[in-house]
Design a protein around this motif. Structure first.
Motif, PDB file in Angstrom:
ATOM      1  N   HIS A 168      37.629 -18.973 -95.205  1.00 50.78           N
ATOM      2  CA  HIS A 168      38.759 -19.209 -96.092  1.00 50.78           C
ATOM      3  C   HIS A 168      39.775 -20.149 -95.448  1.00 50.78           C
ATOM      4  O   HIS A 168      40.011 -20.082 -94.230  1.00 50.78           O
ATOM      5  N   ALA A 169      40.387 -21.001 -96.250  1.00 53.54           N
ATOM      6  CA  ALA A 169      41.392 -21.943 -95.756  1.00 53.54           C
ATOM      7  C   ALA A 169      42.555 -21.225 -95.085  1.00 53.54           C
ATOM      8  O   ALA A 169      43.153 -21.753 -94.140  1.00 53.54           O
ATOM      9  N   VAL A 213      36.654 -12.953 -93.489  1.00 50.95           N
ATOM     10  CA  VAL A 213      37.425 -14.198 -93.498  1.00 50.95           C
ATOM     11  C   VAL A 213      36.797 -15.270 -94.394  1.00 50.95           C
ATOM     12  O   VAL A 213      37.160 -16.440 -94.318  1.00 50.95           O
ATOM     13  N   SER A 214      35.872 -14.843 -95.253  1.00 54.70           N
ATOM     14  CA  SER A 214      35.168 -15.797 -96.113  1.00 54.70           C
ATOM     15  C   SER A 214      35.729 -15.814 -97.522  1.00 54.70           C
ATOM     16  O   SER A 214      36.259 -14.826 -98.012  1.00 54.70           O
ATOM     17  N   GLN A 215      35.578 -16.945 -98.171  1.00 50.34           N
ATOM     18  CA  GLN A 215      35.939 -17.055 -99.580  1.00 50.34           C
ATOM     19  C   GLN A 215      34.688 -16.892-100.438  1.00 50.34           C
ATOM     20  O   GLN A 215      33.613 -16.579 -99.901  1.00 50.34           O
ATOM     21  N   GLN A 216      34.813 -17.064-101.736  1.00 49.07           N
ATOM     22  CA  GLN A 216      33.743 -16.721-102.682  1.00 49.07           C
ATOM     23  C   GLN A 216      32.446 -17.512-102.495  1.00 49.07           C
ATOM     24  O   GLN A 216      31.389 -17.066-102.929  1.00 49.07           O
TER      25      GLN A 216
END
Length: 131
Positions: free
Chosen positions: A34-35, A26-29
């Motif tokens: 993540h939104a 569920v993470s972004q870069q």
């Protein structure tokens, strides 16, 4: 919610809390949640809060939402606290505040990371998915 790893933490009349454990799925870069995941738990918390005040047999459907992302979502848990602002027969206005929970010196701290406002609609006669 199962796909995100989110869990229902609390339910009361007009209020629901959903928690999400951060992780790579569920993470972004940059490593923040993540939104899209933040929005999903906020929308669900607001929606289920609205559902608690709807008549038996009713379902709930989000008609519209707006989210303000205030800070990066990073911590040991992300908590969405939904609450009903105004319940109606057809439309309900609800809000969800999303917090990033951290622990510092043994003390649990919460930082507000997002605020969602949603308009939710009562739906009748929808007993299951795909009807």
């Amino acid at each position: 919610m199962r796909t995100l790893g989110a869990t229902l933490e609390g339910v009361s009349s007009g209020a629901v809390e959903i928690a999400l454990a951060p992780g790579p799925a569920v993470s972004q870069q940059h490593g923040f949640v993540h939104a899209g995941a933040v929005s999903a738990i906020a929308d669900s918390a607001a929606g289920y809060a609205a559902l608690t005040l709807m008549p038996p047999g009713a379902g709930v459907l989000t008609a519209e939402f707006k989210i303000n992302l205030l800070a990066p979502a990073a911590g040991r848990r992300i908590l969405a606290r939904g609450r009903v602002v105004k319940a109606g027969r057809t439309l309900t206005l609800a809000q969800a505040d999303v917090f990033a929970e951290t622990v510092s010196d043994g003390e649990v701290r919460e930082r507000l990371v997002a605020v969602l406002t949603a308009t939710l609609m009562a739906v009748q006669g929808r007993d299951g998915i795909g009807d």
